[in-house]
Design a protein around this motif. Structure first.
Motif, short mmCIF file in Angstrom:
data_model
loop_
_atom_site.label_atom_id
_atom_site.label_comp_id
_atom_site.label_asym_id
_atom_site.label_seq_id
_atom_site.Cartn_x
_atom_site.Cartn_y
_atom_site.Cartn_z
N SER A 91 -41.95 -16.26 3.25
CA SER A 91 -43.18 -16.92 2.77
C SER A 91 -43.80 -17.78 3.86
N GLN A 94 -45.28 -15.58 6.58
CA GLN A 94 -46.47 -14.90 6.06
C GLN A 94 -47.65 -15.86 6.00
N LYS A 95 -47.40 -17.09 5.53
CA LYS A 95 -48.49 -18.06 5.39
C LYS A 95 -49.03 -18.49 6.75
N GLY A 104 -50.88 -14.06 -2.63
CA GLY A 104 -50.01 -14.41 -1.51
C GLY A 104 -50.58 -14.01 -0.17
N THR A 226 -40.57 -24.39 4.29
CA THR A 226 -42.01 -24.13 4.37
C THR A 226 -42.57 -24.43 5.75
N HIS A 379 -39.05 -12.11 -4.97
CA HIS A 379 -38.90 -12.55 -3.58
C HIS A 379 -37.46 -13.00 -3.29
#
Length: 566
Positions: A91, A94-95, A104, A226, A379
């Protein structure tokens, strides 16, 4: 006078050249006609044929250790290959680098493909460079050189702050990968006795599984982060393999303005596990004999064997005899020799077997996490299943050790490929019917089964076939060119795999089973007609069988007398 001088000197040169060739041929014939050498060589070969797996392992524990150590370098290529496959499913990654799709983010197909392909492009260069270097300085020093290169190139990937720089870092890391994968199977096959060649070369596939397990565990642990450490920390783990970095040599600095944590590495490397181990490793006695260093070869055989002087001398004679037989077929090895005479057939088999690893479901295993997500698995569950998949692959690798001593190389390859063909077409069928949670999990299970079968049969036995098919004289070059064929096949297949699975591509999910099933059928048919049975054959016997142009399906039944040289 000058013309006359030239005319008289020209005819003088040719007889001298022919005289050198004549002496070399006479020396070779003298060696092969030496009754004592042939007697000792025959005794050593007979002992190898009679020796069982457990007996060989007990008598040659150090040979097993050094073969495993060399094969362990493949963990680094495996680690990085699987790491890229997990990055595109993370995640945070990808972000940071992806584009928004629905609720997403997704890494664009072109960058996803570039991340997967860049390392292979670098390795493609590495395998071609590795052969000539190995022929000159040996397996041991070539691998040490590659480990040093690996340490340096990891820095680029670790500090990369864009996809472009990450791709460059992966490409440069790929060059030492090429050295590892070219040398590991060749070295492993040359330092162990006949009974252990299958099991020890199959360890290469286990190294791939070890790399995937470490990646799966690391990315699962960092998946919920994150920040940039979600992918930087797994990248830093690559330094664990060639070197150990003292934690006291790492300092951290928080830059609040950019809200990022920057790692400043103050170079203070205190331990170098693989570098130290390989520094003390014996060089391949086959390589030493090819270089005319028989005294060193004798010491190397002593270190690899049981220490019995009689067995050591007999093994030296067997190797010397085989090297002399191959010397009659050609002089100093070069790349062009791979494509001449009977060696062309051997090179073709090596290239086809290596390339076929990409066509029987292996790419599903390489992108397992992303495949699970595209198949409809959540996920977090995808990362969990990837860890399970990696552990099962390790178990399959271990099981292959028990298959190779009792079943032929050709048999394992054909049955493994046939099994995966069936599973791949079933996967395609399941993905074609109306989808629900049950079909999603069935696709995931089939993906795991395909990876398991590959890791227990096609994958490990391919390395055994590759290391045994080439002649001893051309082995360092042959394994490199064979791996190059693997990359030639893999690079476009990575693009195809990304297109089939990516939401910004064709989004086929499990329907990719139809494509890989069809390519696996081609592999099976090719192997049925062209792959010979190499099990229980000494290198001398294989040289003779190929030189006689024996059909592939008659390799097992053809009898070669222990006294024959041609």
């Amino acid at each position: 006078m000058s013309v006359s001088s030239q005319e008289t000197s020209t005819p003088m040169e040719k007889p001298m050249h022919h005289e050198v060739e004549k002496v070399e041929v006479e020396q070779t014939e003298k060696v092969l006609g030496d009754g004592d050498l042939l007697s000792e060589a025959a005794a050593a070969e007979n002992k190898e044929h009679e020796m069982g797996v457990w007996e060989a392992a007990k008598k040659h524990p150090w040979a097993c250790l050094w073969a495993f150590t060399m094969c362990f370098t493949i963990v680094m290529e495996s680690f990085d290959m699987f790491l890229n496959g997990n990055f595109v499913a993370q995640s945070a990654f990808q972000k940071k680098y992806g584009v928004r799709v629905g609720d997403g983010y997704v890494i664009p197909t072109k960058w996803q493909t570039a991340l997967f392909q860049s390392g292979q492009c670098g390795a493609f260069v590495g395998v071609f460079v590795a052969g000539p270097i190995t022929n000159r300085i040996g397996y041991r020093w070539t691998t040490i050189l590659a480990l040093i290169m690996m340490n340096a190139t990891i820095f680029i990937s670790f500090f990369a702050d864009s996809l472009a720089l990450l791709v460059v870092g992966q490409a440069l890391e790929g060059v030492p990968w090429g050295f590892f994968i070219a040398n590991a199977p060749a070295y492993a096959s040359e330092v162990v006795p006949l009974a252990l060649r299958g099991a020890c070369t199959a360890t290469l596939q286990m190294s791939w599984s070890i790399g995937s397990i470490i990646v799966a565990a690391a990315t699962y642990s960092y998946n919920k982060r994150t920040d940039e450490w979600a992918w930087r920390a797994p990248l830093a783990l690559q330094w664990l393999f060639p070197v150990s970095v003292d934690p006291r040599s790492l300092t951290y600095k928080v830059d609040y303005r950019s809200n990022s944590l920057k790692l400043i590495i103050l170079t203070n490397i205190e331990k170098t596990p693989l570098l130290v181990l390989l520094f003390f490793a014996p060089e391949s006695p086959w390589w030493l004999i090819r270089r005319g260093r028989k005294a060193e070869a004798l010491r190397s055989i002593e270190r690899l064997g049981d220490g019995n002087p009689e067995n050591t001398q007999q093994s030296l004679a067997m190797m010397e005899r085989t090297v002399e037989i191959e010397a009659q077929m050609g002089g100093s090895p070069n790349l062009l020799d791979l494509f001449k005479g009977v060696d062309l057939r051997r090179t073709t088999i090596t290239c086809l077997v290596y390339a076929s690893q990409n066509f029987a479901g292996n790419l599903i295993a390489n992108q397992a996490t992303f495949f699970f997500e595209q198949a409809g698995i959540s996920h977090d569950m995808s990362f969990q299943l990837n860890l399970v998949n990696s552990c099962l692959q390790f178990i399959a690798n271990a099981l292959s050790w028990f298959l190779t001593p009792y079943f032929g190389r050709r048999t394992i390859y054909l049955w493994g490929t046939a099994t995966n063909i069936t599973l791949l077409f079933i996967l395609g069928i399941v993905a074609s019917i109306p989808q629900n949670p049950a079909t999603n999990y069935v696709q995931a299970v089939l993906g795991i089964l395909i990876s398991f079968v590959f890791a227990g049969s096609i994958g490990p036995i391919s390395y055994t076939i590759i290391s045994e098919t080439s002649s001893v004289r051309l082995r360092a070059l042959s394994t490199g060119v064979g791996r190059a064929a693997y990359y030639v096949a893999e690079i476009p297949m990575i693009y195809l795999a990304s297109q089939m699975l990516n939401a910004t591509g064709w989004d086929l999910a499990g329907k990719c089973g139809y494509v890989w099933g069809a390519t696996a059928v081609v592999c099976w048919v090719s192997a049925y007609f062209f792959l010979p049975e190499l099990k229980d054959r000494s290198y001398r016997e294989l040289d003779i069988l190929f030189n006689r142009k024996t059909p592939a399906r008659k390799f097992r039944s053809t009898v070669i007398d222990v006294r024959e040289n041609h």
